[in-house]
Design an enzyme around this catalytic site. Structure first.
Site, PDB file in Angstrom:
ATOM      1  N   GLN A  76      49.984 110.667  11.048  1.00  0.00           N
ATOM      2  CA  GLN A  76      51.066 109.807  11.534  1.00  0.00           C
ATOM      3  C   GLN A  76      50.727 108.353  11.217  1.00  0.00           C
ATOM      4  OE1 GLN A  76      51.501 109.884  15.848  1.00  0.00           O
ATOM      5  NE2 GLN A  76      49.408 110.639  16.058  1.00  0.00           N
ATOM      6  N   GLU A 119      41.649 111.307   3.408  1.00  0.00           N
ATOM      7  CA  GLU A 119      40.242 111.714   3.277  1.00  0.00           C
ATOM      8  C   GLU A 119      40.054 112.861   4.255  1.00  0.00           C
ATOM      9  OE1 GLU A 119      38.920 107.995   4.673  1.00  0.00           O
ATOM     10  OE2 GLU A 119      39.662 106.932   2.939  1.00  0.00           O
ATOM     11  N   ASP A 162      47.850  98.065   3.805  1.00  0.00           N
ATOM     12  CA  ASP A 162      48.048  96.613   3.846  1.00  0.00           C
ATOM     13  C   ASP A 162      49.522  96.225   3.795  1.00  0.00           C
ATOM     14  OD1 ASP A 162      45.273  95.263   3.353  1.00  0.00           O
ATOM     15  OD2 ASP A 162      45.327  96.982   1.989  1.00  0.00           O
ATOM     16  N   ARG A 215      46.912 113.637  13.742  1.00  0.00           N
ATOM     17  CA  ARG A 215      47.782 114.203  14.779  1.00  0.00           C
ATOM     18  C   ARG A 215      46.889 115.005  15.712  1.00  0.00           C
ATOM     19  NH1 ARG A 215      51.790 118.119  13.064  1.00  0.00           N
ATOM     20  NH2 ARG A 215      52.644 117.791  15.140  1.00  0.00           N
ATOM     21  N   SER A 216      47.199 114.955  16.984  1.00  0.00           N
ATOM     22  CA  SER A 216      46.368 115.630  17.960  1.00  0.00           C
ATOM     23  C   SER A 216      46.231 117.128  17.656  1.00  0.00           C
ATOM     24  CB  SER A 216      46.973 115.433  19.359  1.00  0.00           C
ATOM     25  OG  SER A 216      46.203 116.101  20.307  1.00  0.00           O
ATOM     26  N   LEU A 258      46.121 118.619  14.864  1.00  0.00           N
ATOM     27  CA  LEU A 258      45.114 118.845  13.819  1.00  0.00           C
ATOM     28  C   LEU A 258      43.726 118.476  14.321  1.00  0.00           C
ATOM     29  CD1 LEU A 258      45.713 119.831  10.884  1.00  0.00           C
ATOM     30  CD2 LEU A 258      47.732 118.961  12.002  1.00  0.00           C
ATOM     31  N   GLY A 259      43.663 117.405  15.114  1.00  0.00           N
ATOM     32  CA  GLY A 259      42.385 116.988  15.696  1.00  0.00           C
ATOM     33  C   GLY A 259      41.784 118.112  16.533  1.00  0.00           C
TER      34      GLY A 259
HETATM   35  N1  LIG Z   1      43.636 106.387   3.931  1.00  0.00           N
HETATM   36  C1  LIG Z   1      44.173 105.448   3.143  1.00  0.00           C
HETATM   37  C2  LIG Z   1      44.020 104.083   3.443  1.00  0.00           C
HETATM   38  C3  LIG Z   1      44.576 103.151   2.570  1.00  0.00           C
HETATM   39  N2  LIG Z   1      45.259 103.568   1.474  1.00  0.00           N
HETATM   40  C4  LIG Z   1      45.886 102.599   0.562  1.00  0.00           C
HETATM   41  C5  LIG Z   1      46.721 101.564   1.319  1.00  0.00           C
HETATM   42  C6  LIG Z   1      45.891 100.343   1.311  1.00  0.00           C
HETATM   43  O1  LIG Z   1      46.691  99.174   1.345  1.00  0.00           O
HETATM   44  C7  LIG Z   1      45.135 100.494  -0.003  1.00  0.00           C
HETATM   45  C8  LIG Z   1      43.864  99.705  -0.085  1.00  0.00           C
HETATM   46  O2  LIG Z   1      43.076  99.965   1.028  1.00  0.00           O
HETATM   47  P1  LIG Z   1      41.802  99.053   1.333  1.00  0.00           P
HETATM   48  O3  LIG Z   1      42.175  97.610   1.256  1.00  0.00           O
HETATM   49  O4  LIG Z   1      41.188  99.583   2.568  1.00  0.00           O
HETATM   50  O5  LIG Z   1      40.886  99.463   0.084  1.00  0.00           O
HETATM   51  P2  LIG Z   1      40.012  98.585  -0.911  1.00  0.00           P
HETATM   52  O6  LIG Z   1      39.567  97.311  -0.242  1.00  0.00           O
HETATM   53  O7  LIG Z   1      38.959  99.473  -1.448  1.00  0.00           O
HETATM   54  O8  LIG Z   1      41.092  98.290  -2.054  1.00  0.00           O
HETATM   55  P3  LIG Z   1      41.532  96.876  -2.671  1.00  0.00           P
HETATM   56  O9  LIG Z   1      40.292  96.299  -3.289  1.00  0.00           O
HETATM   57  O10 LIG Z   1      42.615  97.223  -3.664  1.00  0.00           O
HETATM   58  O11 LIG Z   1      42.036  96.053  -1.488  1.00  0.00           O
HETATM   59  O12 LIG Z   1      44.868 101.882  -0.092  1.00  0.00           O
HETATM   60  C9  LIG Z   1      45.394 104.908   1.202  1.00  0.00           C
HETATM   61  O13 LIG Z   1      46.017 105.288   0.216  1.00  0.00           O
HETATM   62  N3  LIG Z   1      44.839 105.825   2.035  1.00  0.00           N
END
Ligand SMILES: Nc1ccn([C@H]2C[C@H](O)[C@@H](COP(=O)(O)OP(=O)(O)OP(=O)(O)O)O2)c(=O)n1
Length: 200
Positions: free
Chosen positions: A152, A133, A123, A105-106, A108-109
């Site tokens: 968001q 993160e 996915d 969010r802006s 926080l940015g």
């Molecule tokens: N900031 C994030 C980004 C993604 N996810 C969740 C939703 C994604 O559908 C899942 C898997 O993300 P990725 O496909 O980027 O991760 P990997 O490739 O490491 O996992 P996998 O091997 O299960 O596909 O993690 C999450 O919790 N937090």
């Protein structure tokens, strides 16, 4: 095509897109996104006893992290340069014809707080809370309050539904995650993940 507020509401009402609990739809549904709140659990890396995080190691990455649960009324102070894993308060379910993008969010940015280092996609087929993160790229500590709107999600419609959506059928390792989850990179095939799982 990116979903607008009206499209998002329509998909939420149809029930195939899920964001719950959506405590305050009026506030959280933005013109083309949904604001997500910060959960109360955080995972911090222990710096003192990590020789090296090696994806090929039998030691799970979560052995190197400690969990903090913030009590009601307290904050989590994110210091400059810190990297911790947090979680959204809401869990989501993304249907097979949508992909969701985790964005900051802006507001926080502007405080130099970012919500992901590199992984910004949920996915098609993904279900669970979203692991954030969190980093403070600035120079002053910032207090993060559980329940605040931290991130968001935007939604993009795929041209066709994913044939093999995220989920147990393809061995997706973060399906149904609850709270912040450390990396499970050891279970990637290229690091002998299946063998390690069998040996446990
Ligand atoms: N900031 C994030 C980004 C993604 N996810 C969740 C939703 C994604 O559908 C899942 C898997 O993300 P990725 O496909 O980027 O991760 P990997 O490739 O490491 O996992 P996998 O091997 O299960 O596909 O993690 C999450 O919790 N937090």
């Amino acid at each position: 095509m990116i979903l607008s507020d009206a499209d998002i509401l329509e998909r939420l009402e149809a029930g195939d897109l899920v964001v719950e609990p959506l405590d305050d739809p009026e506030l959280q549904i933005q013109p083309a996104s949904i604001d997500l709140r910060l959960g109360r659990e955080f995972l911090e890396f222990q710096r003192t006893n990590i020789p090296c995080i090696h994806p090929n190691s039998e030691r799970e990455v979560d052995e190197y992290v400690t969990e903090t649960i913030v009590e009601d009324g307290d904050d989590f102070i994110l210091h400059p340069g810190d990297f911790v894993l947090g979680t959204t308060h809401e869990r989501v379910e993304i249907p097979a014809d949508l992909i969701a993008h985790v964005e900051g969010r802006s507001s926080l940015g502007r405080l130099a707080v970012v919500v992901h280092a590199t992984a910004g996609l949920c996915d098609p087929g993904y279900r669970g809370q979203i692991t954030l993160e969190l980093s403070n790229l600035g120079t002053a500590p910032v207090a993060l309050t559980p329940g605040m709107r931290i991130s968001q999600l935007t939604f993009t419609e795929l041209k066709t539904e994913a044939e093999r959506p995220y989920g147990s059928e393809r061995g997706s390792k973060y399906q149904d995650q609850d709270g912040p989850q450390a990396s499970r990179i050891q279970s990637d095939d290229e690091f002998g993940g299946d063998q390690l799982e069998r040996d446990r």
